[in-house]
Scaffold this motif. Structure first.
Motif, short mmCIF file in Angstrom:
data_model
loop_
_atom_site.label_atom_id
_atom_site.label_comp_id
_atom_site.label_asym_id
_atom_site.label_seq_id
_atom_site.Cartn_x
_atom_site.Cartn_y
_atom_site.Cartn_z
N THR A 219 0.83 -1.21 0.00
CA THR A 219 0.00 0.00 0.00
C THR A 219 0.86 1.26 0.00
O THR A 219 0.33 2.35 -0.08
N THR A 220 2.17 1.12 0.13
CA THR A 220 3.02 2.30 0.15
C THR A 220 3.25 2.82 -1.26
O THR A 220 3.19 2.07 -2.23
N ARG A 221 3.52 4.08 -1.33
CA ARG A 221 3.75 4.73 -2.62
C ARG A 221 5.00 5.59 -2.52
O ARG A 221 4.97 6.77 -2.78
N HIS A 222 6.08 4.96 -2.10
CA HIS A 222 7.31 5.70 -1.87
C HIS A 222 8.49 5.04 -2.56
O HIS A 222 8.49 3.84 -2.80
N SER A 223 9.48 5.85 -2.85
CA SER A 223 10.72 5.33 -3.42
C SER A 223 11.57 4.74 -2.29
O SER A 223 11.50 5.16 -1.15
N GLU A 224 12.39 3.75 -2.65
CA GLU A 224 13.26 3.12 -1.66
C GLU A 224 14.58 2.75 -2.31
O GLU A 224 14.63 2.23 -3.43
N LEU A 225 15.67 3.01 -1.58
CA LEU A 225 17.01 2.75 -2.09
C LEU A 225 17.55 1.43 -1.54
O LEU A 225 17.43 1.16 -0.34
N PHE A 226 18.14 0.61 -2.43
CA PHE A 226 18.71 -0.67 -2.05
C PHE A 226 20.16 -0.74 -2.51
O PHE A 226 20.50 -0.31 -3.61
N PHE A 227 21.00 -1.33 -1.67
CA PHE A 227 22.38 -1.61 -2.06
C PHE A 227 22.41 -2.93 -2.82
O PHE A 227 21.84 -3.93 -2.39
N VAL A 228 23.07 -2.93 -3.99
CA VAL A 228 23.21 -4.14 -4.80
C VAL A 228 24.60 -4.70 -4.57
O VAL A 228 25.60 -4.04 -4.86
N ASP A 229 24.67 -5.90 -4.06
CA ASP A 229 25.95 -6.50 -3.68
C ASP A 229 26.60 -7.14 -4.91
O ASP A 229 26.35 -8.29 -5.25
N ILE A 230 27.41 -6.36 -5.61
CA ILE A 230 28.16 -6.84 -6.77
C ILE A 230 29.62 -6.91 -6.37
O ILE A 230 30.23 -5.91 -6.03
N ASP A 231 30.19 -8.09 -6.40
CA ASP A 231 31.56 -8.29 -5.94
C ASP A 231 32.54 -7.88 -7.04
O ASP A 231 32.90 -8.66 -7.90
N ASP A 232 32.94 -6.60 -6.97
CA ASP A 232 33.86 -6.09 -8.00
C ASP A 232 34.73 -4.99 -7.39
O ASP A 232 34.73 -3.85 -7.84
N GLY A 233 35.43 -5.34 -6.35
CA GLY A 233 36.31 -4.35 -5.73
C GLY A 233 35.53 -3.17 -5.20
O GLY A 233 34.46 -3.33 -4.62
N GLU A 234 36.04 -1.98 -5.43
CA GLU A 234 35.42 -0.78 -4.87
C GLU A 234 34.06 -0.49 -5.47
O GLU A 234 33.17 0.01 -4.82
N ASN A 235 33.88 -0.79 -6.78
CA ASN A 235 32.59 -0.51 -7.39
C ASN A 235 31.47 -1.32 -6.77
O ASN A 235 30.33 -0.90 -6.72
N GLY B 273 29.30 2.74 -4.32
CA GLY B 273 28.89 1.36 -4.52
C GLY B 273 27.80 1.32 -5.55
O GLY B 273 27.56 2.29 -6.28
N THR B 274 27.10 0.21 -5.62
CA THR B 274 26.02 0.02 -6.57
C THR B 274 24.69 0.09 -5.83
O THR B 274 24.45 -0.70 -4.91
N TYR B 275 23.84 1.02 -6.23
CA TYR B 275 22.55 1.21 -5.58
C TYR B 275 21.44 1.26 -6.64
O TYR B 275 21.64 1.76 -7.74
N VAL B 276 20.28 0.78 -6.24
CA VAL B 276 19.09 0.89 -7.08
C VAL B 276 17.99 1.54 -6.26
O VAL B 276 17.76 1.15 -5.11
N ILE B 277 17.34 2.54 -6.84
CA ILE B 277 16.19 3.17 -6.18
C ILE B 277 14.93 2.65 -6.84
O ILE B 277 14.67 2.91 -8.03
N ASP B 278 14.15 1.89 -6.09
CA ASP B 278 12.88 1.37 -6.58
C ASP B 278 11.82 2.45 -6.41
O ASP B 278 11.67 3.02 -5.33
N THR B 279 11.10 2.75 -7.47
CA THR B 279 10.08 3.80 -7.43
C THR B 279 8.71 3.20 -7.70
O THR B 279 8.60 2.14 -8.31
N PRO B 280 7.64 3.84 -7.23
CA PRO B 280 6.30 3.31 -7.45
C PRO B 280 5.98 3.16 -8.93
O PRO B 280 6.42 3.97 -9.76
#
Length: 315
Positions: A199-215, A227-234
């Motif tokens: 029922t939420t209608r908000h954006s949310e940020l997630f860390f994506v665990d990609i094993d590639d050194g600093e990136n 790092g690698t992040y994805v923001i999920d939006t409604p």
């Protein structure tokens, strides 16, 4: 202590710190006075009020690299717009509206089409021809069969990406492939705030665990978190075009530019004028007819929104 805002709901902001602790925070009144609202993706400084209950206050918002209006998020490097190839068929009108919005905000876009496993080669080729020719990265994936996901991860690596798209195209399923515990994270947060995640209608940020050194690692630098992040939006079913007129619409169709010098008239709208270089290019297959047909629909819509001053003048 420094952190990054994962989610904001009803005046509460959930801030993840470098050591992966999440604190429920309120923003100090100084931000309201300065007309500054914390956004998902903001790098912030917080004071800890209660370590056991993980409560705190946001005391500072670090300078933003950028700020998007739609969706309202900060510090984004690129956007991935997800549509299905079939079931449901893509809405070209909605896709072009999103591309216009992202171009207004100077954000690179990757167009990602899901459900490759149930689509024909011809259906994929038509989409590729329509959007690759106008300068967009076009990627075909199947979330169900996990094909194309490695290439997508390479495009996401080391960046913060806003993920958007209409309902029913597999956005939640894709997020769960990129962030296996996304459901768990969202569920725990929803339980804490006593609201259902659906029922939420908000954006949310997630860390994506990609094993590639600093990136791929989750670390903090002088200017914020890396790092690698994805923001999920409604999910969205409509998107209003703002600050676009019939005369400026063509600026968002970059494939027109090459052929506009061949138009007989300066300021050609590429609609009804004779000897139009753009229309000639369409007839020769150099510009996608799908894109042009949608351009005409949007052009007419913008004209219909404009007040008819001539009628008012006669009254």
């Amino acid at each position: 202590m420094n952190g990054r805002i994962l989610k904001g709901i009803a005046g509460f902001y959930y801030v993840e710190t470098y050591d992966k602790k999440v604190y429920e925070c309120k923003a100090k009144g100084i931000f309201r006075k300065a007309n500054l609202k914390p956004l998902v993706g903001d790098d912030v400084s917080i004071d800890i009020i209660d370590e056991e209950k993980k409560l705190g206050n946001i005391t500072d918002i670090f300078p933003r690299k950028n700020q998007l209006l739609r969706p309202p998020v900060a510090n984004v490097d690129q956007a991935v717009i997800l549509f299905a190839i079939v079931k449901p068929n893509p809405s070209y009108n909605l896709l072009d509206r999103f591309l216009i919005s992202m171009k207004q905000q100077n954000l690179p876009v990757i167009i990602c089409f899901n459900k490759q496993d149930i689509a024909t080669k011809q259906e994929q080729q038509e989409l590729y021809d329509a959007y690759e020719k106008c300068g967009y990265k076009v990627l075909f994936i199947s979330v169900r069969e996990e094909s194309g996901l490695d290439e997508l991860k390479e495009l996401l690596k080391g960046k913060t990406t806003t993920l958007a798209g209409p309902s029913g195209v597999g956005k939640s399923s894709l997020l769960n492939k990129l962030v296996p515990d996304a459901d768990m994270q969202t569920g725990e947060l929803s339980k804490k705030i006593e609201r259902g995640k659906n029922t939420t209608r908000h954006s949310e940020l997630f860390f994506v665990d990609i094993d590639d050194g600093e990136n791929g690692s989750h670390h903090e630098g002088e200017d914020g978190f890396y790092g690698t992040y994805v923001i999920d939006t409604p999910g969205f079913t409509s998107l209003e075009m703002r600050d676009v007129t019939p005369e400026t619409l063509m600026q968002y169709y970059s494939e027109f530019e090459e052929y506009e010098p061949q138009c007989r008239f300066g300021g050609c709208s590429h609609i009804a004028e004779p000897d139009c270089g753009v229309k000639n290019a369409i007839e020769e297959g150099k510009i996608s007819k799908v894109r042009y047909d949608n351009y005409k629909v949007l052009y007419q819509e913008l004209k219909n929104m404009r007040p008819d001053y001539s009628k008012k003048a006669r009254r």
